[in-house]
Scaffold this motif. Structure first.
Motif, PDB file in Angstrom:
ATOM      1  N   GLU A 193       0.736  -1.190  -0.130  1.00 16.29           N
ATOM      2  CA  GLU A 193       0.087   0.048   0.105  1.00 16.29           C
ATOM      3  C   GLU A 193       0.858   1.194   0.149  1.00 16.29           C
ATOM      4  O   GLU A 193       0.634   2.135  -0.794  1.00 16.29           O
ATOM      5  CB  GLU A 193      -0.987  -0.040   1.270  1.00 16.29           C
ATOM      6  CG  GLU A 193      -2.032   0.983   1.211  1.00 16.29           C
ATOM      7  CD  GLU A 193      -2.883   1.032   0.250  1.00 16.29           C
ATOM      8  OE1 GLU A 193      -3.448   1.912  -0.513  1.00 16.29           O
ATOM      9  OE2 GLU A 193      -3.214  -0.408  -0.470  1.00 16.29           O
ATOM     10  N   ALA A 194       2.042   1.322   0.633  1.00 21.27           N
ATOM     11  CA  ALA A 194       2.944   2.472   0.916  1.00 21.27           C
ATOM     12  C   ALA A 194       3.750   2.611  -0.493  1.00 21.27           C
ATOM     13  O   ALA A 194       3.785   3.694  -0.638  1.00 21.27           O
ATOM     14  CB  ALA A 194       3.827   2.245   1.946  1.00 21.27           C
ATOM     15  N   SER A 195       3.842   1.798  -1.103  1.00 23.46           N
ATOM     16  CA  SER A 195       4.586   1.848  -2.306  1.00 23.46           C
ATOM     17  C   SER A 195       4.091   2.507  -3.599  1.00 23.46           C
ATOM     18  O   SER A 195       4.448   2.929  -4.380  1.00 23.46           O
ATOM     19  CB  SER A 195       5.031   0.407  -2.940  1.00 23.46           C
ATOM     20  OG  SER A 195       4.056  -0.392  -3.104  1.00 23.46           O
ATOM     21  N   LYS A 196       2.773   2.438  -3.351  1.00 25.98           N
ATOM     22  CA  LYS A 196       1.879   3.299  -4.246  1.00 25.98           C
ATOM     23  C   LYS A 196       1.946   4.712  -4.359  1.00 25.98           C
ATOM     24  O   LYS A 196       1.812   5.504  -5.554  1.00 25.98           O
ATOM     25  CB  LYS A 196       0.439   2.780  -4.116  1.00 25.98           C
ATOM     26  CG  LYS A 196      -0.221   1.363  -4.381  1.00 25.98           C
ATOM     27  CD  LYS A 196      -1.587   1.385  -4.146  1.00 25.98           C
ATOM     28  CE  LYS A 196      -1.934  -0.120  -4.053  1.00 25.98           C
ATOM     29  NZ  LYS A 196      -3.256  -0.368  -3.688  1.00 25.98           N
ATOM     30  N   LYS A 197       2.441   5.179  -3.102  1.00 25.28           N
ATOM     31  CA  LYS A 197       2.605   6.529  -2.916  1.00 25.28           C
ATOM     32  C   LYS A 197       4.226   6.822  -2.663  1.00 25.28           C
ATOM     33  O   LYS A 197       4.536   8.116  -2.934  1.00 25.28           O
ATOM     34  CB  LYS A 197       1.758   6.986  -1.614  1.00 25.28           C
ATOM     35  CG  LYS A 197       0.293   6.848  -1.844  1.00 25.28           C
ATOM     36  CD  LYS A 197      -0.483   7.235  -0.540  1.00 25.28           C
ATOM     37  CE  LYS A 197      -1.881   6.787  -0.834  1.00 25.28           C
ATOM     38  NZ  LYS A 197      -2.675   7.388   0.228  1.00 25.28           N
ATOM     39  N   SER A 198       4.962   6.205  -2.111  1.00 34.14           N
ATOM     40  CA  SER A 198       6.158   6.432  -2.068  1.00 34.14           C
ATOM     41  C   SER A 198       7.477   5.537  -2.271  1.00 34.14           C
ATOM     42  O   SER A 198       7.076   4.204  -2.517  1.00 34.14           O
ATOM     43  CB  SER A 198       6.421   6.564  -0.250  1.00 34.14           C
ATOM     44  OG  SER A 198       5.520   7.518   0.226  1.00 34.14           O
ATOM     45  N   LYS A 199       8.717   6.063  -2.532  1.00 33.50           N
ATOM     46  CA  LYS A 199       9.411   5.362  -3.044  1.00 33.50           C
ATOM     47  C   LYS A 199      11.092   5.548  -2.217  1.00 33.50           C
ATOM     48  O   LYS A 199      11.088   6.398  -1.813  1.00 33.50           O
ATOM     49  CB  LYS A 199       9.868   5.617  -4.767  1.00 33.50           C
ATOM     50  CG  LYS A 199       8.718   5.319  -5.526  1.00 33.50           C
ATOM     51  CD  LYS A 199       8.380   3.891  -5.545  1.00 33.50           C
ATOM     52  CE  LYS A 199       7.108   3.407  -6.320  1.00 33.50           C
ATOM     53  NZ  LYS A 199       6.509   2.245  -6.633  1.00 33.50           N
ATOM     54  N   ASP A 202      11.771   7.207   1.421  1.00 37.41           N
ATOM     55  CA  ASP A 202      10.552   7.445   2.311  1.00 37.41           C
ATOM     56  C   ASP A 202       9.868   6.315   2.279  1.00 37.41           C
ATOM     57  O   ASP A 202       8.519   6.304   2.957  1.00 37.41           O
ATOM     58  CB  ASP A 202       9.757   8.280   1.090  1.00 37.41           C
ATOM     59  CG  ASP A 202      10.491   9.846   1.229  1.00 37.41           C
ATOM     60  OD1 ASP A 202      11.124  10.101   2.180  1.00 37.41           O
ATOM     61  OD2 ASP A 202      10.421  10.616   0.129  1.00 37.41           O
ATOM     62  N   LEU A 203       9.950   5.080   1.588  1.00 39.88           N
ATOM     63  CA  LEU A 203       9.161   4.085   1.699  1.00 39.88           C
ATOM     64  C   LEU A 203       8.963   3.599   2.877  1.00 39.88           C
ATOM     65  O   LEU A 203       7.898   2.950   3.626  1.00 39.88           O
ATOM     66  CB  LEU A 203       9.584   2.981   0.466  1.00 39.88           C
ATOM     67  CG  LEU A 203       8.721   1.879   0.562  1.00 39.88           C
ATOM     68  CD1 LEU A 203       7.292   2.032   0.242  1.00 39.88           C
ATOM     69  CD2 LEU A 203       9.396   0.788  -0.688  1.00 39.88           C
ATOM     70  N   ALA A 206       6.716   5.651   5.282  1.00 39.07           N
ATOM     71  CA  ALA A 206       5.388   5.569   4.599  1.00 39.07           C
ATOM     72  C   ALA A 206       4.805   4.036   5.227  1.00 39.07           C
ATOM     73  O   ALA A 206       3.813   4.038   5.451  1.00 39.07           O
ATOM     74  CB  ALA A 206       5.522   5.683   3.201  1.00 39.07           C
ATOM     75  N   GLU A 210       1.717   2.987   7.287  1.00 37.92           N
ATOM     76  CA  GLU A 210       0.633   2.142   6.852  1.00 37.92           C
ATOM     77  C   GLU A 210       0.542   0.839   7.685  1.00 37.92           C
ATOM     78  O   GLU A 210      -0.549   0.645   7.946  1.00 37.92           O
ATOM     79  CB  GLU A 210       0.884   2.012   5.383  1.00 37.92           C
ATOM     80  CG  GLU A 210      -0.071   1.214   4.782  1.00 37.92           C
ATOM     81  CD  GLU A 210      -1.287   2.226   4.779  1.00 37.92           C
ATOM     82  OE1 GLU A 210      -2.516   1.645   4.616  1.00 37.92           O
ATOM     83  OE2 GLU A 210      -1.165   3.420   4.434  1.00 37.92           O
TER      84      GLU A 210
END
Length: 252
Positions: A193-199, A202-203, A206, A210
């Motif tokens: 879920e977090a990888s959809k918004k952060s890389k 920052d992952l 995030a 999450e």
């Protein structure tokens, strides 16, 4: 007939040892006997008339305020001076913690220290990655329904090794020895879920947030005990992140 023996018969029919309904009844019977509770058409959870620590009898909002106030003291390095003899006798006869903490097993996090509390104040369940499994859920049900804690906090932390391992498993197809891989699998939904918004860097932050959010929702929706207590206003479930450099706990 004892409670456990009686659980072998449901509606007059004997149940096999592997029958799911029988296992459910046996688990319920065990919970009732451990907590000294009353089994009836509606299960009533008994609370001690004279709790070992009367200052721990709080409502959910008061419990959260006390936790956060204790952390503020900890951040200022003005920690509690504990007199172990003072509460030993009271705690020998029982416990009534005012909050349950689902914490990571990381050695750098100690909930009692982080919230400036003594023995008997917090009911702490710990597992690497602070996620809910069956054993953790049962422990938190016991802490709230039997011991009467009005608050559960899911406490993640910065630079979490379990989250980092799960990210590596997800992004690099990394594998880990023994049962460590099971941890990365349990944490994978948060990483996805977090990888959809952060890389990148920052992952991990995030995914940590999450993971806390997902497990807060899992607990809120858990039937039959926790969800009912939340609906009735007897229980609050919140998420937070412990910052390793500062020691500060931030609600999310």
């Amino acid at each position: 007939m004892c409670t456990l023996c009686n659980a072998n018969k449901i509606n007059g029919a004997s149940q096999s040892p592997n029958d799911p309904l029988r296992r459910t009844v046996l688990r319920s019977a065990g919970l009732l006997s451990v907590g000294g509770l009353i089994a009836s058409a509606g299960v009533a959870f008994a609370q001690p008339a004279n709790p070992p620590k009367s200052e721990n009898v709080l409502n959910p909002d008061q419990a959260l305020s006390r936790l956060m106030a204790g952390n503020a003291v900890y951040v200022k390095s003005k920690t509690l001076q504990i007199n172990v003899d003072e509460t030993r006798g009271a705690l020998a006869r029982g416990q009534n913690p005012y909050a349950c903490i689902l914490s990571c097993a990381d050695s750098r996090i100690s909930p009692e220290l982080a919230f400036n509390e003594e023995r008997g104040d917090l009911f702490v369940a710990r597992v690497a990655g602070n996620f809910v499994n069956t054993d953790i859920l049962a422990s938190l049900e016991y802490g709230t329904a039997v011991l009467g804690a009005p608050l559960i906090m899911v406490l993640g932390h910065t630079s979490c090794g379990a989250i980092d391992a799960s990210i590596k498993a997800y992004t690099q197809n990394a594998s880990f020895p023994g049962h460590i891989q099971a941890l990365t699998t349990a944490l994978a939904p948060a990483v996805r879920e977090a990888s959809k918004k952060s890389k990148g860097k920052d992952l991990i932050n995030a995914a940590t947030v999450e993971n806390v959010r997902l497990n807060v929702e899992r607990l809120k929706e858990s039937n039959p005990i926790l969800s009912e207590r939340v609906k009735k206003g007897n229980l609050k479930i919140v998420g937070a992140i412990y910052d390793l450099p500062s020691g500060r706990v931030n609600l999310i």
